[in-house]
Design a protein around this motif. Structure first.
Motif, PDB file in Angstrom:
ATOM      1  N   THR A   1      42.773  18.731 -48.882  1.00 11.07           N
ATOM      2  CA  THR A   1      42.113  17.838 -47.963  1.00 11.07           C
ATOM      3  C   THR A   1      41.747  18.499 -46.892  1.00 11.07           C
ATOM      4  O   THR A   1      42.384  19.288 -46.157  1.00 11.07           O
ATOM      5  CB  THR A   1      43.328  16.781 -47.406  1.00 11.07           C
TER       6      THR A   1
ATOM      7  N   ILE B   1      40.462  19.245 -43.161  1.00  7.83           N
ATOM      8  CA  ILE B   1      40.720  18.275 -41.662  1.00  7.83           C
ATOM      9  C   ILE B   1      39.551  19.160 -41.000  1.00  7.83           C
ATOM     10  O   ILE B   1      39.667  20.226 -40.761  1.00  7.83           O
ATOM     11  CB  ILE B   1      42.176  18.563 -41.378  1.00  7.83           C
TER      12      ILE B   1
ATOM     13  N   ASN C   1      30.945  16.503 -39.469  1.00  4.10           N
ATOM     14  CA  ASN C   1      31.861  15.596 -39.844  1.00  4.10           C
ATOM     15  C   ASN C   1      31.846  14.867 -41.183  1.00  4.10           C
ATOM     16  O   ASN C   1      32.667  14.427 -41.912  1.00  4.10           O
ATOM     17  CB  ASN C   1      32.035  14.269 -38.738  1.00  4.10           C
TER      18      ASN C   1
ATOM     19  N   ASP D   1      37.080  15.610 -44.985  1.00  4.86           N
ATOM     20  CA  ASP D   1      37.896  14.300 -45.197  1.00  4.86           C
ATOM     21  C   ASP D   1      38.376  13.445 -44.048  1.00  4.86           C
ATOM     22  O   ASP D   1      38.513  12.169 -44.181  1.00  4.86           O
ATOM     23  CB  ASP D   1      39.100  14.581 -46.359  1.00  4.86           C
ATOM     24  N   LEU D   2      38.836  14.173 -43.003  1.00  6.20           N
ATOM     25  CA  LEU D   2      39.766  13.794 -41.854  1.00  6.20           C
ATOM     26  C   LEU D   2      38.958  14.308 -40.503  1.00  6.20           C
ATOM     27  O   LEU D   2      39.240  15.705 -40.510  1.00  6.20           O
ATOM     28  CB  LEU D   2      41.057  13.941 -42.095  1.00  6.20           C
ATOM     29  N   VAL D   3      38.768  13.431 -39.491  1.00  8.49           N
ATOM     30  CA  VAL D   3      38.407  14.164 -38.206  1.00  8.49           C
ATOM     31  C   VAL D   3      39.601  13.902 -37.202  1.00  8.49           C
ATOM     32  O   VAL D   3      39.999  13.000 -37.068  1.00  8.49           O
ATOM     33  CB  VAL D   3      37.197  13.456 -37.786  1.00  8.49           C
ATOM     34  N   VAL D   4      40.203  15.125 -36.901  1.00  8.18           N
ATOM     35  CA  VAL D   4      41.036  15.152 -35.817  1.00  8.18           C
ATOM     36  C   VAL D   4      40.329  15.697 -34.439  1.00  8.18           C
ATOM     37  O   VAL D   4      39.778  16.997 -34.289  1.00  8.18           O
ATOM     38  CB  VAL D   4      42.312  16.253 -36.458  1.00  8.18           C
TER      39      VAL D   4
ATOM     40  N   ARG E   1      36.729  10.324 -29.478  1.00  2.58           N
ATOM     41  CA  ARG E   1      38.074   9.622 -29.780  1.00  2.58           C
ATOM     42  C   ARG E   1      37.767   8.612 -30.506  1.00  2.58           C
ATOM     43  O   ARG E   1      38.421   8.212 -31.446  1.00  2.58           O
ATOM     44  CB  ARG E   1      38.713   9.363 -28.528  1.00  2.58           C
TER      45      ARG E   1
ATOM     46  N   ARG F   1      35.186   8.060 -32.629  1.00  6.71           N
ATOM     47  CA  ARG F   1      34.763   8.345 -34.104  1.00  6.71           C
ATOM     48  C   ARG F   1      36.142   9.280 -34.784  1.00  6.71           C
ATOM     49  O   ARG F   1      35.963   9.617 -35.960  1.00  6.71           O
ATOM     50  CB  ARG F   1      33.579   9.309 -34.149  1.00  6.71           C
ATOM     51  N   ALA F   2      37.068   9.558 -34.211  1.00  9.23           N
ATOM     52  CA  ALA F   2      38.223  10.333 -34.933  1.00  9.23           C
ATOM     53  C   ALA F   2      39.032   9.488 -35.824  1.00  9.23           C
ATOM     54  O   ALA F   2      39.318   8.228 -35.697  1.00  9.23           O
ATOM     55  CB  ALA F   2      38.925  10.811 -33.963  1.00  9.23           C
ATOM     56  N   ASP F   3      39.737  10.165 -36.794  1.00  5.29           N
ATOM     57  CA  ASP F   3      40.629   9.353 -37.600  1.00  5.29           C
ATOM     58  C   ASP F   3      42.024   9.622 -37.139  1.00  5.29           C
ATOM     59  O   ASP F   3      42.777   8.936 -37.210  1.00  5.29           O
ATOM     60  CB  ASP F   3      40.641   9.918 -39.005  1.00  5.29           C
ATOM     61  N   HIS F   4      42.263  10.789 -36.077  1.00  2.00           N
ATOM     62  CA  HIS F   4      43.383  10.916 -35.430  1.00  2.00           C
ATOM     63  C   HIS F   4      42.993  11.509 -34.145  1.00  2.00           C
ATOM     64  O   HIS F   4      42.290  12.439 -34.130  1.00  2.00           O
ATOM     65  CB  HIS F   4      44.449  12.068 -36.189  1.00  2.00           C
TER      66      HIS F   4
END
Length: 199
Positions: A5, A7, A122, A126-129, A167, A169-172
């Motif tokens: 995955t 990040i 981005n 898979d995941l944007v922090v 923030r 547009r973030a996943d976390h």
């Protein structure tokens, strides 16, 4: 075939992204630091030094790229900046591909990319922090850096997507406007909740 995955770790200047990246690394998640790779490739004997000198004469020396002299040639010149990026970005992409090949069997990896949204990176994760802190905390951290001035800070601040937009547009979101222990706990919780390896 499964793959890690991916990040995408990002955050505006002074938000504590490097600290959070180190926490991921301490937890066993491999971290690809785009800025560190660029510094290495532009340092003494770096693979990008000849191409940068050819494109921007006088911008390098025995220590590799002289960031101040190069900055004077590309600062506020969009065409010059585009020429520099055409040299740097493919080399970084190649290093990133090598990093992924080495860590293909890991459950997750982190791409530490300051301008993740600004450069459209981005789309490749898979995941944007997003690492975030209150603006007053950010300003105090940045202005405490050696050689930093309010003018420099405002210029850098203006080049980056605003924290509130990141923030959204973030996943976390990892909040660093708190204690290190709390930030570390946020990172641990995020890792614990990661999805299985992607196909």
């Amino acid at each position: 075939m499964t793959r890690p995955t991916i990040i995408g770790l990002t955050g505006s200047i002074g938000m504590g992204k490097s600290t959070v990246a180190a926490m991921f690394a301490e937890a066993g998640i491999p971290v690809f630091d785009a800025d560190a790779e660029v510094r290495a490739m532009q340092g003494p004997g770096g693979e990008l030094v000849p191409a940068i000198e050819a494109a921007f004469p006088g911008s390098t020396g025995s220590d590799g790229v002289d960031r101040d002299r190069l900055g004077q040639q590309v600062f506020a010149d969009k065409d010059a900046l585009a020429r520099l990026e055409a040299i740097v970005h493919p080399a970084v992409a190649a290093r990133r591909a090598e990093f992924l090949a080495v860590h293909h069997d890991k459950p997750a990896v982190v791409f530490d990319i300051p301008l993740l949204f600004e450069r459209g990176g981005n789309a490749a994760v898979d995941l944007v922090v997003v690492v975030s802190a209150p603006e007053a905390v950010q300003r105090a951290r940045v202005l405490a850096r050696p050689g930093m001035t309010p003018e420099k800070f405002e210029h850098i601040f203006g080049l980056q997507l605003h924290d509130s937009e990141k923030r959204t547009r973030a996943d976390h979101v990892i909040d660093t406007g708190t204690t290190l222990e709390d930030t570390r706990a946020q990172v641990a919780a995020l890792i614990a909740g990661l999805p299985p390896q992607a196909d």
